[in-house]
Design an enzyme around this catalytic site. Structure first.
Site, mmCIF file in Angstrom:
data_model
loop_
_atom_site.group_PDB
_atom_site.id
_atom_site.type_symbol
_atom_site.label_atom_id
_atom_site.label_comp_id
_atom_site.label_asym_id
_atom_site.label_seq_id
_atom_site.Cartn_x
_atom_site.Cartn_y
_atom_site.Cartn_z
ATOM 1 N N ARG A 296 92.853 4.915 -56.220
ATOM 2 C CA ARG A 296 92.337 4.441 -54.929
ATOM 3 C C ARG A 296 91.782 5.577 -54.080
ATOM 4 O O ARG A 296 90.751 5.434 -53.437
ATOM 5 C CB ARG A 296 93.455 3.685 -54.181
ATOM 6 C CG ARG A 296 93.624 2.308 -54.750
ATOM 7 C CD ARG A 296 94.757 1.502 -54.171
ATOM 8 N NE ARG A 296 94.717 0.195 -54.841
ATOM 9 C CZ ARG A 296 95.586 -0.802 -54.655
ATOM 10 N NH1 ARG A 296 96.568 -0.657 -53.791
ATOM 11 N NH2 ARG A 296 95.444 -1.932 -55.296
ATOM 12 N N TYR A 440 86.429 -2.613 -56.830
ATOM 13 C CA TYR A 440 87.467 -2.309 -57.822
ATOM 14 C C TYR A 440 88.635 -1.496 -57.256
ATOM 15 O O TYR A 440 88.602 -1.090 -56.116
ATOM 16 C CB TYR A 440 86.888 -1.732 -59.115
ATOM 17 C CG TYR A 440 86.118 -0.434 -59.128
ATOM 18 C CD1 TYR A 440 86.147 0.478 -58.099
ATOM 19 C CD2 TYR A 440 85.348 -0.121 -60.253
ATOM 20 C CE1 TYR A 440 85.442 1.664 -58.188
ATOM 21 C CE2 TYR A 440 84.645 1.062 -60.353
ATOM 22 C CZ TYR A 440 84.697 1.950 -59.312
ATOM 23 O OH TYR A 440 84.009 3.114 -59.402
ATOM 24 N N GLU A 441 89.688 -1.397 -58.069
ATOM 25 C CA GLU A 441 90.968 -0.796 -57.614
ATOM 26 C C GLU A 441 91.533 -1.534 -56.398
ATOM 27 O O GLU A 441 92.089 -0.923 -55.499
ATOM 28 C CB GLU A 441 90.808 0.689 -57.267
ATOM 29 C CG GLU A 441 90.373 1.578 -58.393
ATOM 30 C CD GLU A 441 91.236 1.441 -59.629
ATOM 31 O OE1 GLU A 441 92.409 1.091 -59.497
ATOM 32 O OE2 GLU A 441 90.686 1.651 -60.722
ATOM 33 N N GLY A 442 91.384 -2.844 -56.394
ATOM 34 C CA GLY A 442 91.863 -3.639 -55.264
ATOM 35 C C GLY A 442 90.739 -3.818 -54.267
ATOM 36 O O GLY A 442 90.353 -2.871 -53.580
ATOM 37 N N GLN A 447 93.189 -4.277 -49.836
ATOM 38 C CA GLN A 447 93.643 -3.034 -49.193
ATOM 39 C C GLN A 447 94.131 -3.328 -47.773
ATOM 40 O O GLN A 447 95.155 -2.802 -47.329
ATOM 41 C CB GLN A 447 92.497 -2.008 -49.128
ATOM 42 C CG GLN A 447 91.891 -1.634 -50.467
ATOM 43 C CD GLN A 447 92.877 -0.969 -51.405
ATOM 44 O OE1 GLN A 447 93.818 -0.313 -50.979
ATOM 45 N NE2 GLN A 447 92.676 -1.171 -52.704
#
Lengths: 598, 598
Positions: A296, A440-442, A447
Site C-alpha cells: 500500500r 488495487y491493493e484495496g 482504505q
C-alpha cells in the site's frame, strides 16, 4: 518523447534538512547511510531510472504483453535486460537483510528509489516491486528453510515474486476465497483454484516465479478465519536450488487493461500445484498483511510518481508551447506568441501539482522513516509510536496520494490541449497508468473504511491523538514566528476542521455506523490535507532557517519552497472546510434511497 | 457488456413539469411540439440510441478507425449503416429549417437527442454532431446558393460536415493560422495548408464531406482579423449536385488517441483545394463562432452523457456484485455477502453522480430553451435576455459539465474495482471517451477565461446580474416554504459566495488582470455549482407540488427527487466556499515563480 529527471536534490533536502536522517544513526543500517552514501545511492538510482527504465516506458505501453499459445508470456522488448541490470545493481536487496544477500540500508532509501523507478516506468517497476513485497512476507513469516531457499535468489533477481489474493467472485472480501489446499502428507499441499488480476503472474524475465497464494485448507473455518498463505513456486526447486519442471501453475489468459500495459496481469490457474504453508495454518491474512501494508505504501508512491513525471512533462511543454499573450503584456514580443506558462490558469495548474508533489514526497519519507523505526528501533515505546502512525497513515497515503496523483496526471495532460490526448506525446499514458493505483491493493473507498472503521479508534484513538499533539505542538512552538504566520494560520484552521470531524464521528458514528461510512472518504482526504499542510509547514521552517543562515547557494530553491508552501496553504487547504461540512451532513440523504431508486 | 437506457421519463419531467415548454408554443416549431409529439420523439430517439448506436459502442472502441494506403479511412463495422438509419429517420434535421428538409422542431429536442446518442455511442454521435454544427454555420452565414447546394444533402445524411480550425502550431490562438487562400479569379479560392485533429475528417460513411476551413486570404491583416471561413467539399460538386472527383483534399494520417476510437481524427492536407468564402472576407471567426457555440453546448452534453451511462452501469454492478456485509447488519443473509450498494461509500459515490446528472440535464435543457428563444422569439427583449444567459452559461456548461462528467466516469469506474480497469466490462471506455470533452472546442481553462475575461463584464455585467436576480427572486418567493427550507438555505449561502467572488473580481481584477486569470477556473465551477443548485431547487419545488397534488403515480420518483436534491445541497454545494477562498487568495503565489523555478 516524454522526459524524466529524478528529483534527487529535493529528496536530499527532505532526508538531510527536513527529516535529518543522520539522527537515526543508532538504528541498524542507518549508520552506513552517511550523507555521502545517501547522495551516491540516489545519484546512481536516478541514473538507472533515467537511462534504463524511462526509455522503455512508452514502448512498453505500446507493445504490451502477449500470452503465447503455450501459456508463456512475452513482456515488452528490453524489460528482461532492464530487470537484470536493476537487480544486478542491488536495487531489489537495497533494504533487505544482508544475511540473504541484501544491503541492509534503510527502507526509506528503498521508498525513494521506488518513487524514481515508478516515475520512470511504473509498469516495469511493478516486477521488482512485487518481488520485494513477497520477500518481505517470507522474511517475516517464512521458516528458516523457506527463507534460505527463496530469499537469496529473489534478492539477486534470478526469481521473482507475486501475490495471489483475488478470485473472480472476491476481491475486497477475502472471506469468500474458494481456492483449496489439501495436505499431500509430505508437508506440502495440493493447491487448486483460479486467481485473477495477478500482476506479473507470468513473464519471460526471471527463471522462476515464487507465487504467494491465499487458499483455504480443507476443513478450515469459513470466512477470513480459515485462510492460509502458501508459497507456490511456478517451477519445482531441487534440493540444490535448481529449477525443475512446471508445478501445475499456469497463466490462463492476460487481461486487456486501460494502462500499465508493460506489466502482465494474469489469470492464474492452480491445478494441484504443490505449495507450502507460510507461517501458521488459518493465519494467512496476518502474513499477507505484511505484504499488503508495504504494497500500500508502494502504491501511494506510484500516485506521487505519476504526478511527478506528468508534472515534469507539462512544465517542459508549457515553457515551450507558444499560444496567446500574457494578460499583463507580451513577455516574448519577438515571437508570434508567449509561452503558455505565462497564463495564470496554466500556472495555477502547475503550482497545484508542484505543491502536492513536494509535500507528498515529504509525507512518504516521514512515514518510511517510521517504518524503519518500527522495524529496527530497540526502544519499545519508539517502535510503538512509529507503528501507530504507520497504521493510521497507511490508508491515507494510499488513498490520498493515488486520488490526487491521478487528478494531477489528468491536470498535466490538460496543459497539452489536444496534443495530450494522442498517444504520441506520452502524457495520456501517465493518466492511464495512474488510474490503477486508486483501485488495487484495496480500492480507495476500502482504505477510507479501514481508516475510519479500524485505525481511528484503535487503542482509544492513540494514533490520531499523537498526530494532533505533534501538529499542535509545532504550531505552538512557532506561533511567534512572523515569517511563518501566513502559513500556519490556515494550517491551524484546517487542523481544527480535522479535530471537529473526529469529534463528530465519536459522537455520531458509534450508534449509527453509516455516519462513519458516509463520511469516510472525506475524512481520509481531510486528514491527508492536514498532513500535507504539516509537511509544508516543516519544509517552510527549514527553508526559512536556511535562508537566514545564508542558504549556501540554495537561495532560489528555498525561496521557491516558501512560495509553494504559501500556494498550498491558500489554494489546497480551503478544501478541508468542505470535507468537514460533508462529514457532518451525516448519512441520512446518502442512505435514504432503496437500491431500486438509483 | 455495458448497458444503456435513455432517461426518457426524467427528461419528460424536465420538459413538461419543470420548464413547462408548452408555454413557448408561440415560438415557431414549438406549436408542433405538443406533449404527445415530444413523448413520441423521445421514445423513438431512445429506441434508435439503445438498439442501434449503443451495441456499436464497445466494438467501435475496440476496432477503431484505419487509414488505408490510398488515404481512405475505414470506420468500425456498422457505423455506415447506423448513420444511414439515423439520418434517414430525420434526426440530423430534427431542428433544422423545413425549407432545406428539416423538421423545424425545437433545438431543445435536438439537445436531448444529443444526450441520448452521446451516452449510447459518443464516437459515433460526433459524425452527425459535426454535420449539424456545419449546417448551423452555413445556415446563418452561407449564401442562398450555398445553402441550397449543401444543406439538403447534409440534412438527409448523404453528405457530412466537419470543422477545420487547428494547425500543428496553433489551437487556442487562432490568430496564428497559416493555411492560405488565394483567389482563383472565378469566385473560388485555392486553399493550401495542413489542419490537425479534424474529427470525422475522412470516413467511409457518406458520399461527400463538406469541410469548413479557416484560412487566411493572401494579403489579409495579421492575427484574428485576417481569418476567413471557407466551404471546401472533399469531392467536387456538379451543377446538378452530382459528386465528382477529389478536390485535392486528403487525409495524411489518423491520430492514435486515448479514446473516441470510433471517430476518425485526421490530419487533413489541402493542396490547392477549391473553396468558397462563407460570409464576409476576414470575418471567419464570427461565422465559426456560430458553429463553436453550438459545438460547446454539444460538448457539455457529452460530459453529462458519459456521466449518465457510466452511472447506469455502476448501478447495475453495485446491485449485483456481492462483497462484504452492510455496517448495520446483513441485508442478504441467505447469500455469502451483501450487494455492494449497501455500503455507504458506494452509495455516496452513486448519489453524487446521480445528483449531478439530473441537475446537469436540467441545466442543459434550461439553456437549450434559451437558445430556441434567442433564435425564434419575435420579442427583442426576450431574445436579448436569452442571448445574454447563453453567452454567460456556454463556457460554464462546457467547462463544468465536462470536468465533473469526466470525474463521474472515473468514480463510476471505481465502483467496479479491478473489473473496471479491464476493457471487457466497457466502463474504462467511458473514462477515456469522456476525457476529450475537457479538451476540445476550447480547453476548459480557456472556457474559464472566456467566462471571466469576456462574458462576466459584458454590457456592465447584465447577464450575471440577471442570474443573481432570478435565483434571489426564487429564494425570496419560496422563503416561507417549510418543505424547501433545508434546501434553500445552502443555496442562499452558495449564491452569497458567488456574489462575493464577483465583487472581488470587480475590485481586484481590473487593475491586476492576473487576479481574474488565477481565479477563473474556480469562478467557473462556483457559478456552475450555484446553477446546478438552482436547478435542484426548481426541481424540488415541482416534486413537492406534485406530491401535494397526489403525484399521479409518481410518488416514489418525486420522493427520490427530494432526497437527491437534499444530497446535492448537503454534499456538493459546500465546495463553493473553497472556490471563494481560492479566488480571494489572489494571484500572488500563483505568479511569483519564474518559468525556471517550476
Amino acid at each position: 518523447m516524454p522526459v524524466y529527471k529524478a528529483p534527487v536534490e529535493d529528496t536530499l533536502f527532505l532526508l538531510n534538512d527536513v527529516f535529518n536522517i543522520e539522527r537515526y544513526n543508532n538504528l541498524p543500517g542507518f549508520a552506513d547511510a552517511t550523507p555521502d552514501v545517501v547522495e551516491a545511492v540516489l545519484a546512481e538510482g536516478a541514473k538507472v531510472c533515467e537511462e534504463i527504465l524511462q526509455p522503455l516506458n512508452h514502448s512498453g505501453d505500446q507493445e504490451g504483453c502477449t500470452r503465447n499459445a503455450d501459456g508463456s508470456v512475452t513482456t515488452p522488448k528490453g524489460f528482461k535486460a532492464a530487470y537484470e541490470a536493476y537487480a544486478g545493481a542491488g536495487w531489489i536487496g537495497l533494504a533487505m537483510d544482508p544475511e540473504y544477500g541484501g544491503q541492509g540500508l534503510p527502507y526509506t532509501l528503498g521508498a525513494v528509489m521506488n518513487e524514481f523507478a515508478s516515475s520512470a516506468n511504473m509498469a516495469f517497476a511493478m516486477y521488482p516491486g512485487l518481488t520485494m513485497g513477497a520477500i518481505a512476507a517470507l522474511y517475516v513469516h517464512g521458516s528458516d528453510e523457506q527463507k534460505r531457499t527463496y530469499l537469496p535468489k529473489m534478492i539477486e533477481g534470478e526469481w521473482s515474486g507475486t501475490m495471489n489474493l483475488t478470485e473472480p467472485h472476491c476481491g475486497t472480501d477475502l472471506g469468500l476465497i474458494k481456492t483449496k489446499a489439501v495436505p499431500n502428507g509430505d508437508g506440502s499441499y495440493a493447491i487448486n483454484g483460479t486467481k485473477i488480476f495477478i500482476s506479473a503472474g507470468e513473464q519471460d524475465i526471471t527463471r522462476n516465479i515464487i507465487h504467494l497464494v491465499l487458499a483455504r485448507i480443507e476443513g478450515a473455518p469459513a470466512g477470513v478465519k480459515g485462510i492460509s498463505l502458501f508459497v507456490v513456486p511456478r517451477n519445482t526447486i531441487g534440493e540444490d536450488g535448481s529449477v525443475g519442471e512446471n508445478n501445475r501453475v499456469s497463466c490462463g489468459s492476460i487481461e486487456h487493461k486501460m494502462g500499465i500495459h508493460g506489466n502482465s496481469t494474469c489469470v492464474m490457474n492452480y491445478d494441484g500445484a504443490k505449495g507450502w504453508l507460510i507461517g501458521t495454518e488459518n493465519k494467512g491474512l496476518n502474513a499477507m498483511f505484511v505484504m499488503m501494508n508495504e504494497a500500500r505504501l508502494g502504491v501511494a508512491i506510484q500516485g506521487l510518481a505519476q504526478s511527478e513525471v506528468a508534472y515534469q512533462n507539462a512544465v517542459v511543454y508549457a515553457r515551450d508551447r507558444i499560444q496567446g499573450r500574457a494578460l499583463t503584456g507580451a513577455t516574448s514580443p519577438d515571437k508570434a506568441a508567449d509561452p503558455i506558462i505565462v497564463h495564470p490558469d496554466v500556472r495555477r495548474t502547475l503550482m497545484s501539482i508542484k505543491a502536492f508533489n513536494e509535500a507528498a514526497r515529504a509525507f512518504v519519507i516521514w512515514n518510511a522513516i517510521k517504518s524503519d523505526i518500527s522495524h529496527r528501533s530497540s526502544d519499545a515505546a519508539e517502535r510503538q509510536a512509529a507503528d501507530d502512525q504507520l497504521g493510521l497513515m497507511t490508508p491515507v497515503l494510499k488513498g490520498v496520494l493515488t486520488d490526487i496523483g491521478f487528478d494531477n496526471a489528468v491536470k498535466a495532460q490538460q496543459m497539452f490541449g489536444g496534443h495530450g490526448y494522442i498517444a504520441e506525446t506520452g502524457v495520456e499514458q501517465f493518466v492511464r497508468d495512474a488510474r490503477i493505483a486508486m483501485i488495487y491493493e484495496g480500492a480507495n473507498g476500502v482504505q477510507a473504511m479501514d481508516l475510519v472503521g479500524r485505525k481511528l479508534g484503535r487503542d482509544g484513538g492513540r494514533a490520531i491523538m499523537a498526530f494532533f499533539n505533534e501538529v499542535a505542538g509545532f504550531l505552538k512552538d512557532n506561533a511567534e514566528d512572523e515569517g511563518l504566520k501566513p502559513l500556519l494560520g490556515p494550517l491551524q484552521l484546517s487542523l481544527g476542521h480535522l479535530q471537529q470531524a473526529t469529534m463528530w464521528f465519536m459522537n455520531n458514528a458509534l450508534a449509527k455506523p453509516d455516519n462513519a461510512g458516509a463520511g469516510a472518504t472525506d475524512y481520509m482526504h481531510l486528514l491527508g490535507l492536514v498532513s500535507l499542510g504539516y509537511m509544508w509547514a516543516k519544509m517552510a521552517k527549514v527553508a526559512q532557517d536556511k535562508l537566514k543562515a545564508g542558504a549556501n547557494g540554495a537561495t532560489e530553491r528555498m525561496n521557491t519552497k516558501l512560495v509553494t508552501a504559501r500556494f498550498f496553504m491558500e489554494r489546497s487547504l480551503p478544501e478541508t472546510a468542505a470535507h468537514l461540512a460533508r462529514i457532518t451532513a451525516g448519512a441520512d440523504s446518502t442512505m435514504a434511497l432503496s437500491a431500486e431508486q438509483f
